[in-house]
Design a protein around this motif. Structure first.
Motif, PDB file in Angstrom:
ATOM      1  N   VAL A  83       0.833  -1.203   0.000  1.00 15.65           N
ATOM      2  CA  VAL A  83       0.000   0.000   0.000  1.00 15.65           C
ATOM      3  C   VAL A  83       0.866   1.251   0.000  1.00 15.65           C
ATOM      4  CG1 VAL A  83      -1.578   1.374   1.425  1.00 15.65           C
ATOM      5  CG2 VAL A  83      -2.035  -1.048   1.045  1.00 15.65           C
ATOM      6  N   LEU A  87       0.890   4.151  -2.933  1.00 10.05           N
ATOM      7  CA  LEU A  87       0.656   5.569  -2.649  1.00 10.05           C
ATOM      8  C   LEU A  87       1.839   6.426  -3.086  1.00 10.05           C
ATOM      9  CD1 LEU A  87      -1.015   5.369   0.871  1.00 10.05           C
ATOM     10  CD2 LEU A  87      -2.100   5.979  -1.289  1.00 10.05           C
ATOM     11  N   SER A 125      -5.663   1.665  -2.550  1.00 12.24           N
ATOM     12  CA  SER A 125      -4.904   1.663  -1.299  1.00 12.24           C
ATOM     13  C   SER A 125      -5.834   1.673  -0.098  1.00 12.24           C
ATOM     14  CB  SER A 125      -3.973   2.887  -1.244  1.00 12.24           C
ATOM     15  OG  SER A 125      -3.028   2.840  -2.293  1.00 12.24           O
ATOM     16  N   TRP A 129      -6.062  -1.275   2.593  1.00  7.55           N
ATOM     17  CA  TRP A 129      -5.843  -0.931   4.003  1.00  7.55           C
ATOM     18  C   TRP A 129      -6.990  -1.453   4.862  1.00  7.55           C
ATOM     19  CZ3 TRP A 129      -9.054   2.478   6.776  1.00  7.55           C
ATOM     20  CH2 TRP A 129      -8.613   2.777   8.075  1.00  7.55           C
TER      21      TRP A 129
END
Length: 222
Positions: A83, A87, A125, A129
């Motif tokens: 993740v 990002l 993402s 998460w």
């Protein structure tokens, strides 16, 4: 905290996150704060509301649905590393298909970068998460928290696609989408230094998350 209090925080979270999709409210705030001031203020507000929501989930009545196991933490670590890289490779880069893009006029569909693989990397993402954190948090309040946020990220993809089609025109959006889909899956970056810097920031962000987790969330990630 009662379930009513937890629900109230959830409502406040979604109300604050509806600001960008309310043109009248957003334009008024941009007029007062300026574009940069609005972006900074909204970023701080978003992070603060997310932290408050996570805290509220931890304070809600505890109802266990499944126990936590050691392997779940390892899966979360590996997933969150991915993740952080996603990002780092997507934030503040041209992406006309999603939000959070910068200098979209410079977007090159022949060299789309991570957009070739996923059109909405920030929403991906968020979904990862949330899904990853469901594993070690098998109590009712956290299942509600991460389940709703993950679902929001998944539904948000379709909402953004429709909005971008209205803004760009369906034909132009479809043409650009097709050109990106036809681009090579792997291509040389515009700058190897820039790529290395972003990957370094992703790794650094992951280390920072491990360090900050007990400070911000109150629970060690390790």
């Amino acid at each position: 905290m009662t379930w009513t209090g937890f629900a109230a925080v959830f409502v406040a979270f979604f109300l604050t996150h509806s600001i960008p999709v309310r043109p009248s409210v957003k334009s008024r705030l941009v007029g007062i704060l300026g574009p940069r001031g609005f972006s900074l203020g909204y970023s701080v507000l978003s992070v603060g509301m997310l932290a408050l929501l996570i805290w509220a989930a931890g304070q809600a009545p505890y109802v266990q649905l499944w126990p936590q196991m050691e392997w779940q933490r390892h899966v979360v670590h590996l997933g969150m590393f991915a993740v952080c890289l996603i990002l780092a490779l997507s934030i503040a880069r041209p992406n006309p298909f999603s939000f959070g893009g910068a200098q979209n006029a410079r977007f090159d569909p022949a060299r789309p970068g991570i957009v070739r693989w996923v059109r909405h990397p920030i929403l991906l993402s968020l979904a990862l998460w949330a899904g990853l954190h469901l594993l070690p948090n098998g109590d009712l309040s956290h299942v509600i928290l991460f389940g709703v946020l993950g679902g929001f990220a998944i539904v948000g993809r379709a909402i953004l696609n429709r909005r971008k089609q209205r803004e760009m025109g369906r034909a132009a959006w479809q043409t650009l989408w097709t050109r990106v889909s036809d681009a090579p899956l792997g291509h040389a970056p515009r700058s190897w230094t820039g790529l290395a810097t972003r990957l370094g920031l992703g790794i650094g962000g992951f280390v920072l998350l491990l360090w900050a987790h007990p400070v911000v969330i109150g629970v060690t990630a390790l």
